[in-house]
Design a protein around this motif. Structure first.
Motif, PDB file in Angstrom:
ATOM      1  N   TRP A   1      20.344 -31.061 -17.445  1.00  0.00           N
ATOM      2  CA  TRP A   1      20.284 -30.813 -18.895  1.00  0.00           C
ATOM      3  C   TRP A   1      18.928 -31.215 -19.456  1.00  0.00           C
ATOM      4  O   TRP A   1      18.317 -30.478 -20.231  1.00  0.00           O
ATOM      5  CB  TRP A   1      21.420 -31.585 -19.547  1.00  0.00           C
ATOM      6  CG  TRP A   1      21.556 -31.468 -21.038  1.00  0.00           C
ATOM      7  CD1 TRP A   1      21.792 -30.345 -21.773  1.00  0.00           C
ATOM      8  CD2 TRP A   1      21.515 -32.547 -21.974  1.00  0.00           C
ATOM      9  NE1 TRP A   1      21.901 -30.647 -23.100  1.00  0.00           N
ATOM     10  CE2 TRP A   1      21.740 -31.996 -23.257  1.00  0.00           C
ATOM     11  CE3 TRP A   1      21.329 -33.927 -21.864  1.00  0.00           C
ATOM     12  CZ2 TRP A   1      21.770 -32.775 -24.414  1.00  0.00           C
ATOM     13  CZ3 TRP A   1      21.368 -34.705 -23.012  1.00  0.00           C
ATOM     14  CH2 TRP A   1      21.586 -34.137 -24.269  1.00  0.00           C
TER      15      TRP A   1
ATOM     16  N   SER B   1      17.252 -30.526 -22.988  1.00  0.00           N
ATOM     17  CA  SER B   1      18.447 -31.088 -23.636  1.00  0.00           C
ATOM     18  C   SER B   1      18.974 -30.202 -24.757  1.00  0.00           C
ATOM     19  O   SER B   1      19.110 -30.629 -25.917  1.00  0.00           O
ATOM     20  CB  SER B   1      18.143 -32.495 -24.186  1.00  0.00           C
ATOM     21  OG  SER B   1      17.651 -33.345 -23.185  1.00  0.00           O
TER      22      SER B   1
ATOM     23  N   GLN C   1      21.430 -28.011 -27.234  1.00  0.00           N
ATOM     24  CA  GLN C   1      22.763 -28.166 -27.789  1.00  0.00           C
ATOM     25  C   GLN C   1      23.552 -26.888 -27.509  1.00  0.00           C
ATOM     26  O   GLN C   1      23.047 -25.781 -27.699  1.00  0.00           O
ATOM     27  CB  GLN C   1      22.701 -28.417 -29.293  1.00  0.00           C
ATOM     28  CG  GLN C   1      21.999 -29.721 -29.663  1.00  0.00           C
ATOM     29  CD  GLN C   1      22.716 -30.944 -29.099  1.00  0.00           C
ATOM     30  OE1 GLN C   1      23.896 -31.133 -29.349  1.00  0.00           O
ATOM     31  NE2 GLN C   1      22.006 -31.756 -28.336  1.00  0.00           N
TER      32      GLN C   1
ATOM     33  N   SER D   1      27.145 -24.739 -28.115  1.00  0.00           N
ATOM     34  CA  SER D   1      28.393 -24.578 -28.864  1.00  0.00           C
ATOM     35  C   SER D   1      29.452 -24.077 -27.891  1.00  0.00           C
ATOM     36  O   SER D   1      29.556 -22.884 -27.621  1.00  0.00           O
ATOM     37  CB  SER D   1      28.188 -23.582 -30.008  1.00  0.00           C
ATOM     38  OG  SER D   1      29.386 -23.394 -30.709  1.00  0.00           O
TER      39      SER D   1
ATOM     40  N   GLU E   1      27.102 -33.950 -24.105  1.00  0.00           N
ATOM     41  CA  GLU E   1      26.398 -32.699 -24.372  1.00  0.00           C
ATOM     42  C   GLU E   1      25.861 -32.080 -23.093  1.00  0.00           C
ATOM     43  O   GLU E   1      25.757 -30.851 -22.978  1.00  0.00           O
ATOM     44  CB  GLU E   1      25.279 -32.921 -25.390  1.00  0.00           C
ATOM     45  CG  GLU E   1      25.779 -33.324 -26.770  1.00  0.00           C
ATOM     46  CD  GLU E   1      26.848 -32.371 -27.297  1.00  0.00           C
ATOM     47  OE1 GLU E   1      26.647 -31.151 -27.228  1.00  0.00           O
ATOM     48  OE2 GLU E   1      27.892 -32.852 -27.778  1.00  0.00           O
TER      49      GLU E   1
ATOM     50  N   TRP F   1      26.914 -28.318 -21.946  1.00  0.00           N
ATOM     51  CA  TRP F   1      25.937 -27.272 -21.597  1.00  0.00           C
ATOM     52  C   TRP F   1      26.150 -26.770 -20.170  1.00  0.00           C
ATOM     53  O   TRP F   1      26.157 -25.555 -19.923  1.00  0.00           O
ATOM     54  CB  TRP F   1      24.529 -27.840 -21.748  1.00  0.00           C
ATOM     55  CG  TRP F   1      23.484 -27.048 -21.033  1.00  0.00           C
ATOM     56  CD1 TRP F   1      22.889 -25.892 -21.471  1.00  0.00           C
ATOM     57  CD2 TRP F   1      22.943 -27.326 -19.736  1.00  0.00           C
ATOM     58  NE1 TRP F   1      22.003 -25.440 -20.517  1.00  0.00           N
ATOM     59  CE2 TRP F   1      22.016 -26.293 -19.454  1.00  0.00           C
ATOM     60  CE3 TRP F   1      23.133 -28.341 -18.802  1.00  0.00           C
ATOM     61  CZ2 TRP F   1      21.291 -26.267 -18.258  1.00  0.00           C
ATOM     62  CZ3 TRP F   1      22.417 -28.310 -17.622  1.00  0.00           C
ATOM     63  CH2 TRP F   1      21.520 -27.287 -17.350  1.00  0.00           C
TER      64      TRP F   1
END
Length: 216
Positions: A78, A83, A85, A87, A103, A107
């Motif tokens: 990630w 990194s 974001q 959804s 997170e 991902w």
């Protein structure tokens, strides 16, 4: 010419009168007392530390023999892509919101890089095995559009325990061996696919991945 170290990490030198070609090779100095310069994994640690992919377990320790968790690998991959974001609804009951790895797993699951155990669990704290690590990297490389053809003639069967590779990990292990990412353990004759990957092994493997795919 002698390099003279200055404060702030800079260096100076006196230029000779004759025409010369000046070149320099800089080697990252690690803050970890448990990573000797001559350790087989030292360059790997320099690579992951210098790129911000892995940090120490404390200010002056890396704990190279500590096992690497599944969440750690998700977080490393990630970080390598900035990194982002994502959804995406997390379907893993053991990946709560607000954790340092949440997170990253979100991902990685969205992009098909990680999957769970089939029972709604991801096992973020579970030690990652060598074959699981190969699978995550393989899926990551697929997601990034990298050439994976160098794993077709890997010589996987040359290892005495090749039959121990899980069927779901076979293609990834063939690729990882063919690309030189995973090598034998002990005397070099075994893969130890279900063996837990240490932080030292993960660092070395990630460095080899970066060498195989320089645009990573």
């Amino acid at each position: 010419m002698e390099l003279i170290h200055q404060d702030g990490g800079s260096y100076t030198f006196s230029m000779p009168a004759d025409d010369v070609t000046v070149s320099a090779v800089f080697r990252l100095t690690l803050p970890f007392a448990d990573v000797p310069d001559d350790a087989w994994y030292a360059d790997g640690v320099r690579y992951v530390y210098g790129r911000g992919l892995m940090t120490g377990t404390a200010a002056d320790t890396f704990d190279p023999q500590l096992t690497t968790s599944r969440a750690m690998v998700a977080a490393i991959l990630w970080r390598s892509v900035g990194s982002p974001q994502a959804s995406y609804a997390i379907d893993f009951a053991d990946v709560p919101l607000g954790q340092w790895y949440t997170e990253a797993v979100r991902w990685a699951a969205r992009d098909g890089i990680v999957s769970g155990y089939g029972n709604g669990a991801f096992g973020p704290g579970d030690p990652i095995t060598r074959e699981q690590l190969a699978v995550m990297l393989y899926r990551y490389a697929q997601d990034r559009g990298y050439d994976l053809s160098n794993g077709t003639d890997s010589g996987l069967t040359s290892y005495t325990d090749a039959d121990n590779v899980s069927p779901w990990a076979l293609q990834a292990m063939e690729w990882a061996c063919g690309a030189g990412l995973i090598t034998g353990t002990g005397d070099g004759s075994t893969l130890f696919p279900q063996g837990e990957a240490t932080r030292a092994q993960a660092a070395a493997l990630l460095m080899r991945f970066g060498q195989a795919y320089p645009d990573w």
